[in-house]
Design an enzyme around this catalytic site. Structure first.
Site, PDB file in Angstrom:
ATOM      1  N   THR A 105      21.591   7.641   6.306  1.00  0.00           N
ATOM      2  CA  THR A 105      20.876   8.914   6.378  1.00  0.00           C
ATOM      3  C   THR A 105      19.694   8.884   7.338  1.00  0.00           C
ATOM      4  O   THR A 105      19.423   9.858   8.038  1.00  0.00           O
ATOM      5  CB  THR A 105      20.363   9.282   4.964  1.00  0.00           C
ATOM      6  OG1 THR A 105      21.482   9.354   4.098  1.00  0.00           O
ATOM      7  CG2 THR A 105      19.651  10.611   4.956  1.00  0.00           C
ATOM      8  N   THR A 111      21.246   3.652   2.277  1.00  0.00           N
ATOM      9  CA  THR A 111      20.647   3.120   1.047  1.00  0.00           C
ATOM     10  C   THR A 111      21.697   2.661   0.033  1.00  0.00           C
ATOM     11  O   THR A 111      21.418   1.796  -0.791  1.00  0.00           O
ATOM     12  CB  THR A 111      19.752   4.188   0.374  1.00  0.00           C
ATOM     13  OG1 THR A 111      20.524   5.360   0.152  1.00  0.00           O
ATOM     14  CG2 THR A 111      18.550   4.505   1.230  1.00  0.00           C
ATOM     15  N   GLN A 114      23.911  -6.525 -18.404  1.00  0.00           N
ATOM     16  CA  GLN A 114      23.929  -5.114 -17.993  1.00  0.00           C
ATOM     17  C   GLN A 114      22.537  -4.505 -18.037  1.00  0.00           C
ATOM     18  O   GLN A 114      22.313  -3.430 -17.489  1.00  0.00           O
ATOM     19  CB  GLN A 114      24.863  -4.320 -18.919  1.00  0.00           C
ATOM     20  CG  GLN A 114      26.311  -4.723 -18.785  1.00  0.00           C
ATOM     21  CD  GLN A 114      27.234  -3.992 -19.756  1.00  0.00           C
ATOM     22  OE1 GLN A 114      26.866  -2.973 -20.337  1.00  0.00           O
ATOM     23  NE2 GLN A 114      28.431  -4.504 -19.927  1.00  0.00           N
ATOM     24  N   SER A 142      28.568   2.794   2.731  1.00  0.00           N
ATOM     25  CA  SER A 142      29.743   2.554   1.884  1.00  0.00           C
ATOM     26  C   SER A 142      30.784   1.730   2.640  1.00  0.00           C
ATOM     27  O   SER A 142      31.634   1.076   2.020  1.00  0.00           O
ATOM     28  CB  SER A 142      30.393   3.874   1.465  1.00  0.00           C
ATOM     29  OG  SER A 142      29.436   4.721   0.914  1.00  0.00           O
TER      30      SER A 142
HETATM   31  N1  ASP Z   1      25.580   7.482   2.152  1.00  0.00           N
HETATM   32  C1  ASP Z   1      24.395   7.040   2.846  1.00  0.00           C
HETATM   33  C2  ASP Z   1      24.576   5.570   3.142  1.00  0.00           C
HETATM   34  O1  ASP Z   1      24.365   4.747   2.293  1.00  0.00           O
HETATM   35  C3  ASP Z   1      23.195   7.307   2.027  1.00  0.00           C
HETATM   36  C4  ASP Z   1      21.909   6.846   2.644  1.00  0.00           C
HETATM   37  O2  ASP Z   1      21.823   6.451   3.776  1.00  0.00           O
HETATM   38  O3  ASP Z   1      20.909   6.881   1.939  1.00  0.00           O
HETATM   39  O4  ASP Z   1      24.924   5.240   4.243  1.00  0.00           O
END
Ligand code: ASP
Length: 362
Positions: A33, A109, A298, A79
């Site tokens: 992001t 993130t 956990q 991801s």
């Molecule tokens: N989906 C984004 C990622 O992890 C979210 C972010 O950057 O905060 O690449």
């Protein structure tokens, strides 16, 4: 060494002379992001080029040392980050290790804590700062948290003691005023700016009017030791989160995965599991076959103590190894790293029991 083809796309964004202490930072943009802007036509988020950084963060001009940049091509959502991306980062850092006094990695993130954990093991002997950061809102948005995260990360990556040694020579995540050890950190919030926590280890620095470093908790390695980059990772592992009512066929299926070398078992409380015979037998048989089973809790805070309750003790008797107060991210990446060395199971179990990069408290 590695099969990665590295397209170095470094370019100086601020072509200033080196400072007396040769401070210089390499800023690596992997995606996420922080490096996105809203497409004016349809409102979707699209990646922008790092060259546009200066336009959005003119404050970068105020640093009195060079900041070079490297951009993943194409930038990726975190991801899609994984062992190949980690190897690429390790390669970029090790190839440029002598040229820069610190590194800042802009990263999505979502899996930042996995990347930070992996790098802490793969960059063996690291004695320079590697600071990962990102943001919840894109840098081009008025209320972005990315600007402060980026500027302070650069400041931390360049911070030195009076004798010119780096203040934070380890892999960290900086987010929303807190500097945390990378392999102690988890993403805990999908919405708030305050999105990361180091549950079981104190923050390494807090940024307010001043950046206050928590020096006693910062890890130091011998700066004379050369960096030893590691590239071999074995991903034949699985994570099993226990839940009340879990069925034998689920556990059986997971432990029966061909080539499975290790399992991270997320248990209850201080490392407890149901005392069902079928579960203990399945776990014991897997341990005897050489599968390394690591017990982590956990709970977000606290540690596994298998000798505390009978339900934990029986796991230890079955051959399960304590993961102490490890995060899932650190346990998963540490196992990939150790299995990548092809160590025998008992050696992997022994090394899981001791901190390699400050990832557990023993
Ligand atoms: N989906 C984004 C990622 O992890 C979210 C972010 O950057 O905060 O690449």
């Amino acid at each position: 060494m590695t099969n990665i083809s590295l397209y170095l796309q470094c370019f100086m964004i601020y072509n200033r002379p080196m400072t007396p202490h040769n401070t210089s930072v390499l800023l690596i943009y992997t995606g996420g992001t922080i490096g996105m802007m809203e497409n004016a036509e349809n409102g979707t988020l699209v990646n922008f080029n790092l060259e546009q950084l200066q336009k959005h963060i003119p404050e970068l001009q105020k640093f009195d040392f060079p900041i070079d940049t490297y951009q993943f091509d194409p930038p990726i959502d975190s991801s899609d980050m994984g062992p190949n991306g980690w190897r690429k980062l390790v390669n970029i850092i090790s190839e440029n290790y002598g040229r820069y006094s610190g590194f800042v990695i802009l990263h999505g993130t979502d899996t930042m804590a996995y990347t930070a954990s992996a790098l802490s093991f793969m960059l063996d002997g690291l004695s320079k700062p590697v600071i990962l950061t990102g943001s919840q809102l894109p840098i081009g948005v008025i209320r972005t948290d990315g600007k402060e995260n980026l500027l302070t990360s650069i400041e931390i990556a360049s911070a030195r003691h009076p004798d010119s040694t780096p203040i934070v020579p380890e892999v960290c995540i900086y987010f929303e005023s807190h500097l945390m050890r990378g392999n102690r950190t988890s993403k805990i919030n999908a919405e708030d700016f305050n999105a990361f926590r180091s549950h079981n280890y104190p923050v390494l620095a807090s940024a307010g009017i001043h950046i206050r470093y928590n020096n006693v908790h910062i890890r130091h390695t011998d700066p004379e030791q050369p960096l030893k980059p590691h590239y071999l990772l074995n991903t034949d592992i699985a994570v099993l989160k226990l839940f009340p009512g879990i069925q034998e066929n689920v556990v059986e299926a997971l432990l029966g995965v061909p080539h499975l070398k290790a399992l991270v078992l997320e248990t209850y409380g201080s490392g407890n599991a149901p005392s069902k015979d079928w579960l203990l037998n399945r776990l014991q048989q897997a341990c005897e076959r050489g599968t390394v089973i690591v017990n982590i809790t956990q709970c977000h805070y606290g540690t596994v103590e298998m000798e505390r309750y009978d339900t934990g003790y029986r796991l230890a008797k079955a051959g399960v190894t304590s993961g102490h107060d490890s995060t899932t991210e650190a346990a998963v990446t540490k196992l990939m790293f150790l299995l990548g060395h092809n160590y025998p199971s008992d050696e992997v179990r022994r090394l899981m029991d001791i901190p390699l990069a400050g990832e557990i408290t023993v």
